[in-house]
Design an enzyme around this catalytic site. Structure first.
Site, PDB file in Angstrom:
ATOM      1  N   GLY A  15       0.830  -1.207   0.000  1.00 32.59           N
ATOM      2  CA  GLY A  15       0.000   0.000   0.000  1.00 32.59           C
ATOM      3  C   GLY A  15       0.861   1.251   0.000  1.00 32.59           C
ATOM      4  O   GLY A  15       1.887   1.290   0.666  1.00 32.59           O
ATOM      5  N   CYS A  77       2.316  -8.187  -5.975  1.00 32.14           N
ATOM      6  CA  CYS A  77       2.877  -9.105  -6.971  1.00 32.14           C
ATOM      7  C   CYS A  77       2.790 -10.542  -6.467  1.00 32.14           C
ATOM      8  O   CYS A  77       3.550 -10.945  -5.591  1.00 32.14           O
ATOM      9  CB  CYS A  77       4.330  -8.711  -7.257  1.00 32.14           C
ATOM     10  SG  CYS A  77       5.200  -9.869  -8.315  1.00 32.14           S
ATOM     11  N   ASP A 132      -0.399   2.605   8.652  1.00 37.64           N
ATOM     12  CA  ASP A 132      -0.976   1.896   9.804  1.00 37.64           C
ATOM     13  C   ASP A 132      -0.148   1.964  11.097  1.00 37.64           C
ATOM     14  O   ASP A 132      -0.670   1.677  12.173  1.00 37.64           O
ATOM     15  CB  ASP A 132      -1.193   0.415   9.456  1.00 37.64           C
ATOM     16  CG  ASP A 132      -2.229   0.249   8.352  1.00 37.64           C
ATOM     17  OD1 ASP A 132      -3.155   1.067   8.299  1.00 37.64           O
ATOM     18  OD2 ASP A 132      -2.090  -0.689   7.549  1.00 37.64           O
ATOM     19  N   ARG A 159     -17.404  17.658  12.460  1.00 38.67           N
ATOM     20  CA  ARG A 159     -17.920  18.198  13.727  1.00 38.67           C
ATOM     21  C   ARG A 159     -18.699  19.509  13.502  1.00 38.67           C
ATOM     22  O   ARG A 159     -19.699  19.777  14.158  1.00 38.67           O
ATOM     23  CB  ARG A 159     -16.776  18.445  14.721  1.00 38.67           C
ATOM     24  CG  ARG A 159     -17.269  18.827  16.098  1.00 38.67           C
ATOM     25  CD  ARG A 159     -16.130  19.072  17.043  1.00 38.67           C
ATOM     26  NE  ARG A 159     -15.427  17.849  17.422  1.00 38.67           N
ATOM     27  CZ  ARG A 159     -15.903  16.948  18.276  1.00 38.67           C
ATOM     28  NH1 ARG A 159     -17.101  17.111  18.819  1.00 38.67           N
ATOM     29  NH2 ARG A 159     -15.203  15.892  18.585  1.00 38.67           N
ATOM     30  N   GLU A 227     -11.749   0.104  11.080  1.00 42.82           N
ATOM     31  CA  GLU A 227     -12.370  -0.920  10.203  1.00 42.82           C
ATOM     32  C   GLU A 227     -12.536  -2.269  10.898  1.00 42.82           C
ATOM     33  O   GLU A 227     -13.547  -2.939  10.738  1.00 42.82           O
ATOM     34  CB  GLU A 227     -11.464  -1.167   8.988  1.00 42.82           C
ATOM     35  CG  GLU A 227     -11.542  -0.136   7.902  1.00 42.82           C
ATOM     36  CD  GLU A 227     -10.412  -0.345   6.904  1.00 42.82           C
ATOM     37  OE1 GLU A 227      -9.242  -0.478   7.330  1.00 42.82           O
ATOM     38  OE2 GLU A 227     -10.696  -0.367   5.707  1.00 42.82           O
TER      39      GLU A 227
HETATM   40  P1  ATP Z   1       0.630  -2.589   3.505  1.00 39.33           P
HETATM   41  O1  ATP Z   1       0.946  -2.777   4.972  1.00 39.33           O
HETATM   42  O2  ATP Z   1       0.435  -1.177   3.170  1.00 39.33           O
HETATM   43  O3  ATP Z   1      -0.450  -3.522   2.993  1.00 39.33           O
HETATM   44  P2  ATP Z   1       2.586  -4.464   2.574  1.00 39.33           P
HETATM   45  O4  ATP Z   1       4.008  -4.339   2.221  1.00 39.33           O
HETATM   46  O5  ATP Z   1       2.274  -5.299   3.786  1.00 39.33           O
HETATM   47  O6  ATP Z   1       1.968  -3.012   2.702  1.00 39.33           O
HETATM   48  P3  ATP Z   1       1.455  -6.541   0.855  1.00 39.33           P
HETATM   49  O7  ATP Z   1       0.480  -6.422  -0.244  1.00 39.33           O
HETATM   50  O8  ATP Z   1       1.121  -7.431   1.990  1.00 39.33           O
HETATM   51  O9  ATP Z   1       1.764  -5.039   1.325  1.00 39.33           O
HETATM   52  O10 ATP Z   1       2.846  -7.055   0.241  1.00 39.33           O
HETATM   53  C1  ATP Z   1       3.437  -6.412  -0.866  1.00 39.33           C
HETATM   54  C2  ATP Z   1       4.100  -7.437  -1.770  1.00 39.33           C
HETATM   55  O11 ATP Z   1       5.119  -8.140  -1.036  1.00 39.33           O
HETATM   56  C3  ATP Z   1       3.179  -8.556  -2.266  1.00 39.33           C
HETATM   57  O12 ATP Z   1       2.420  -8.157  -3.388  1.00 39.33           O
HETATM   58  C4  ATP Z   1       4.175  -9.639  -2.618  1.00 39.33           C
HETATM   59  O13 ATP Z   1       4.775  -9.397  -3.869  1.00 39.33           O
HETATM   60  C5  ATP Z   1       5.222  -9.475  -1.516  1.00 39.33           C
HETATM   61  N1  ATP Z   1       4.924 -10.436  -0.441  1.00 39.33           N
HETATM   62  C6  ATP Z   1       3.983 -10.307   0.521  1.00 39.33           C
HETATM   63  N2  ATP Z   1       3.944 -11.397   1.310  1.00 39.33           N
HETATM   64  C7  ATP Z   1       4.881 -12.252   0.814  1.00 39.33           C
HETATM   65  C8  ATP Z   1       5.335 -13.572   1.157  1.00 39.33           C
HETATM   66  N3  ATP Z   1       4.796 -14.222   2.188  1.00 39.33           N
HETATM   67  N4  ATP Z   1       6.319 -14.124   0.429  1.00 39.33           N
HETATM   68  C9  ATP Z   1       6.867 -13.460  -0.611  1.00 39.33           C
HETATM   69  N5  ATP Z   1       6.482 -12.223  -1.005  1.00 39.33           N
HETATM   70  C10 ATP Z   1       5.508 -11.629  -0.312  1.00 39.33           C
END
Ligand code: ATP
Length: 328
Positions: A15, A77, A132, A159, A227
């Site tokens: 995000g 991804c 977050d 408000r 949420e």
């Molecule tokens: P936010 O907290 O804002 O959601 P985030 O970094 O946690 O950000 P995610 O969508 O969970 O966002 O992860 C971003 C990308 O990291 C995924 O699209 C994927 O490519 C990679 N990723 C997430 N989890 C894994 C995993 N368990 N193994 C390998 N790659 C991962």
């Protein structure tokens, strides 16, 4: 893993959050300062797999410190979750001559980075970019301060109309697993009640609080609902519940949604992002890897990425107490 680093890649993942651009700018300029090459990767791990790279220099990041979102785009991804996808990413990095990368993102992005370094012994540093504020190893993530200021600003406006019509507003804010935005913005905006995922305060307490508020002569009330709050009801169900049990109230709902992620970063987030970018590059040049840059007691620290992704940060109980006392 001590190898000489001559080329660093930087990208944003997961995000987006305000301040990511300031972090990109900082990594690019710290690389230039240290006379090493820097390439940007577009669309996170997806762009890494596809080789979507762009050579950067100090001037490539002019006029972005003030901008929300991320100039490098972000993406989720699925392919990177699989070993085959990560292998393709590694091959692209090698082809481009990249020796290390800085990933700006949240928990998921760091989980991917941990797997990648384990498989390829590749130097990696993480910068926490998420609104977050839920990542262990740092008191603040980049974007959180901007998000809570955006929420407070929105609630101030709500408000105005709430008090003109003696209304009760349920305002839904982001936070599926953690209540940092709800709690901080709630205290900052003077909310009547704050419902968060970490605690189930119960519907009885909500009704009691609203009755008390009416009795004490308040002209409007704002209830902030994260949420993922634990009452088991969403904002619209809460509205119906209160209308049914306390018909004296004229209730409205406002879901703030994605506007919480946008906007120009606050000065706090710009400074934090600038400091973290420099620290990330310095750390790589010192031979460190597999760590996240964080801030504690206003000092920059490193935490192993594996630790940072273990759990969410806990809410500040003192803040919860302050919120209770303020709504007397
Ligand atoms: P936010 O907290 O804002 O959601 P985030 O970094 O946690 O950000 P995610 O969508 O969970 O966002 O992860 C971003 C990308 O990291 C995924 O699209 C994927 O490519 C990679 N990723 C997430 N989890 C894994 C995993 N368990 N193994 C390998 N790659 C991962």
């Amino acid at each position: 893993m001590t190898q000489q680093i001559k080329k660093i890649a930087v990208f944003t993942s997961g995000g987006d959050s305000p301040g990511m651009n300031a972090a990109i700018r900082s990594v690019v300029r710290a690389s230039a300062f240290n006379k090493i090459d820097c390439v940007a990767i577009y669309r996170g791990y997806q762009g890494m797999i596809e080789g979507d790279f762009k050579q950067m220099n100090a001037r490539s990041v002019n006029n972005i410190i003030n901008k929300g979102g991320t100039i490098l785009k972000s993406a989720r991804c699925e392919e990177f979750r699989e070993p085959e996808g990560r292998k393709r990413a590694y091959e692209q990095l090698k082809k481009e001559g990249v020796d290390a990368f800085v990933v700006i993102g949240g928990n998921g992005s760091f989980t991917g980075a941990v797997k990648f370094t384990e498989e390829f012994n590749f130097p990696v540093i993480g910068i926490p970019g998420t609104i977050d504020n839920d990542i262990l190893g740092t008191s603040y993530t980049i974007g959180f301060d901007t998000a809570i200021n955006t929420v407070v600003d929105a609630i101030d406006k709500i408000r105005d109309t709430a008090s003109s019509h003696n209304r009760l507003f349920f305002v839904e804010v982001m936070g599926r697993d953690v209540g940092h935005i709800a709690l901080n913005a709630g205290v900052g905006a003077g909310a009547e009640e704050i419902l968060i995922p970490e605690q189930n305060l119960g519907l009885e307490r909500l009704l009691d609080s609203l009755k008390r508020s009416k009795k004490s002569g308040k002209s409007s009330s704002i209830v902030i609902v994260a949420e993922g709050d634990k009452t088991g009801k969403n904002v619209f169900e809460l509205k119906e519940y209160v209308e049914e049990h306390l018909p004296i109230y004229d209730v409205r709902v406002s879901v703030l949604g994605h506007m919480q992620r946008g906007g120009n970063p606050t000065c706090f987030d710009r400074v934090l992002a600038s400091r973290m970018g420099v620290k990330a590059v310095d750390s790589l040049l010192e031979g460190k890897s597999n760590c996240m840059v964080g801030v504690k007691d206003n000092k920059l620290i490193l935490t192993p990425l594996a630790e940072a992704i273990k759990a969410h940060t806990e809410i500040d109980m003192e803040l919860l107490k302050v919120s209770d006392i303020m709504t007397i």
